[in-house]
Each structure stands twice: as C-alpha cells, then as structure tokens.
Design a protein around this motif. Structure first.
Motif: not given
Length: 295
Positions: A173-180
């Motif tokens: 899950r949530k493999v994007t580089d940035h949380d924002n």
C-alpha cells in the motif's frame, strides 16, 4: 441524473469523481483516452467531464490544459483536490517466498500510467530496480492487463478502487514517493452544477494572450490585478501553437467573476490590446480526510 465522462473504471479520476459527488447518484461513462472524455461532453453525449490538470509532484498536465484551451470550449464548473494514492497491485502469491514473506525478486514487469509511475520511482528503485517498466493509458488499464496475465510476475501501480474493480489484491500500500501527493481536478461542461458539498471559495481562470511587440505587456497585465489586491494562485505560460515564441498566460484569480474588482481588471487588460478569455468561474473544494481511500 447527471452523466459524467471520466477515465477508466478504477482510475484516480474515477475515485475523485465518486468523492466529489459524495454519494449523489450519477451516470458514469468511462473512456480509455482523455481525448474521448473531452469529446464526450463537447458533443453533448455527457453533461460533464472529469479532467486532471495538476499534480503536486509532476506539476501541470499540459496535454489536458492544451485541450481546454485549443480543442474544446467547455467552461470549468468546479475544482477539487484529491490524493493520488498509488499501490502495488497483483497476485500476492506471485511475490511471496516459501516462508510467506514478500519477495520482490520475482517481479518481472511493472505497468502503470506514466504519471503514476513517475510518482513511485523511489519505491521501484528500492524494491525492484531490475523490473521492466511499461507505460499504459491508465492505472486501471495496467491492473486489467496484470489480471489477464497471471503467473508472469507482473504487477501494476494503481488505485485501491482499481484493484477492487478487477479482482486483484494490493501487494504493497501507498507506494508513492511523497505523502502529500495530490491531484487537482476540474469538472467541465456547459452548465453550472450543484454539488453536495460546501465549497471553500470561488476561483476564476483567465486566459490572456499578449499583443505582439508590446514591451512590458505582462508586467502591465499583472499590475491590473496587483493594484486591485486581487490574489493570483497560479500563472502559467503555454504556447499558442500559432507562431514560435508566442504564448498564452493561464491565470487563476481567487475571486468570483461577479466580484466588484475583477471585471475592472479584465477590462483594463483588454484595453492594453490583450485577448482575454474566461475559462470558468467556479467553486473549489479541498479534500476531506474523513473521506478515506477505498479499502
């Protein structure tokens, strides 16, 4: 019931649409290509289209802005922000060792939309730098391709809704580089729209084309907003596609077109010899954290 054109089922655009209408029944019409999304509403087949135009990480989606400027005459009727939460999707058994732990060494290929892929490159480089990367038309299409090719060590980067739509699981899950990582969407169509939400303001998008051979024209355009204390949240240049070195300026003003000062600014800019086009004056909506991602 409103009919709304959007990218494929399970895409971020689809998730964002469901969030915006917050349970209100709408007829959703999916298209593989963004051009078909635009043309569906431009031809009158659907009432509105959902268009992503800006991302926190990747910036403006230039192709979509150019379509709004050059190809169709569809006013912006609403703007909202939605998180681009990407996940690694596939069959977990293909990426598990004999002890039941994740084993990304078995990953042969990763598929996704190029923008989504670019948002996850730190994860890819860390966990599967050897994997072949393949760009496809949407994250939902990537998930569908993986579904139709079991046992090959293929995975997709896409949404939780995409995984649920195509009957696959989320491997990570949530493999994007940035949380924002947020995307700005606009709803375009010929008619104003009422939404089951409370907006946090109104924005007007203006397209300004400067006269040729007018030194200081851009400065004077911005001054028309500045001395009236009109707040600009965005200014971006785009080529006119008519002559090398000529540009439009896309400007977002944090005021409704009916405000006291904005019409005067537009009149002043027109008096300078500039061409001015109103792309829309519309409510804006921020993301509400309680409307969490689809699990």
């Amino acid at each position: 019931m409103k009919s709304i054109a959007v990218l494929p089922q399970g895409s971020v655009s689809h998730e964002a649409l469901l969030h915006l209408f917050n349970g209100e029944p709408v007829k959703v019409v999916h298209h593989k290509l963004i051009s078909d999304v635009f043309l569906s509403t431009a031809s009158g087949t659907t009432d509105y289209s959902v268009i992503p135009i800006e991302n926190t990480i990747e910036g403006s989606v230039s192709l979509h802005i150019d379509w709004l400027i050059n190809e169709v005459d569809l006013p912006m009727q609403a703007e909202w922000i939605f998180p681009s939460i990407q996940n690694l999707i596939g069959n977990p058994l293909e990426f598990t060792d004999t002890n039941g732990n994740k084993d990304f060494t078995k990953m042969i290929k990763i598929l996704s939309h190029p923008v989504a892929m670019a948002q996850c490159m730190q994860f890819v480089r860390k966990h599967a730098p050897w994997a072949e990367l393949e760009s496809v038309g949407s994250t939902s299409e990537a998930v569908e391709i993986v579904k139709n090719n079991p046992g090959k060590g293929w995975a997709a980067i896409g949404t939780a809704l995409g995984a649920a739509t195509h009957g696959l699981e989320i491997v990570d899950r949530k493999v994007t580089d940035h949380d924002n990582n947020y995307t700005r969407f606009v709803l375009v169509g010929p008619q104003k729209v009422e939404l089951p939400r409370i907006s946090n303001g109104v924005k007007t998008s203006v397209l300004v084309t400067l006269p040729e051979d007018f030194p200081g024209a851009l400065h004077q355009v911005l001054a028309a907003f500045s001395w009236r204390k009109l707040n600009l949240s965005r200014i971006e240049s785009r080529p006119t596609k008519k002559k090398l070195g000529t540009y439009y300026f896309y400007i977002d003003v944090l005021e409704p077109i009916e405000s006291v000062l904005l019409p005067g600014a537009i009149e002043e800019i027109s008096a300078l010899g500039c061409q001015v086009r109103i792309l829309g004056s519309y409510p804006t909506y921020t993301y509400e954290e309680e409307k969490a991602e689809v699990q």
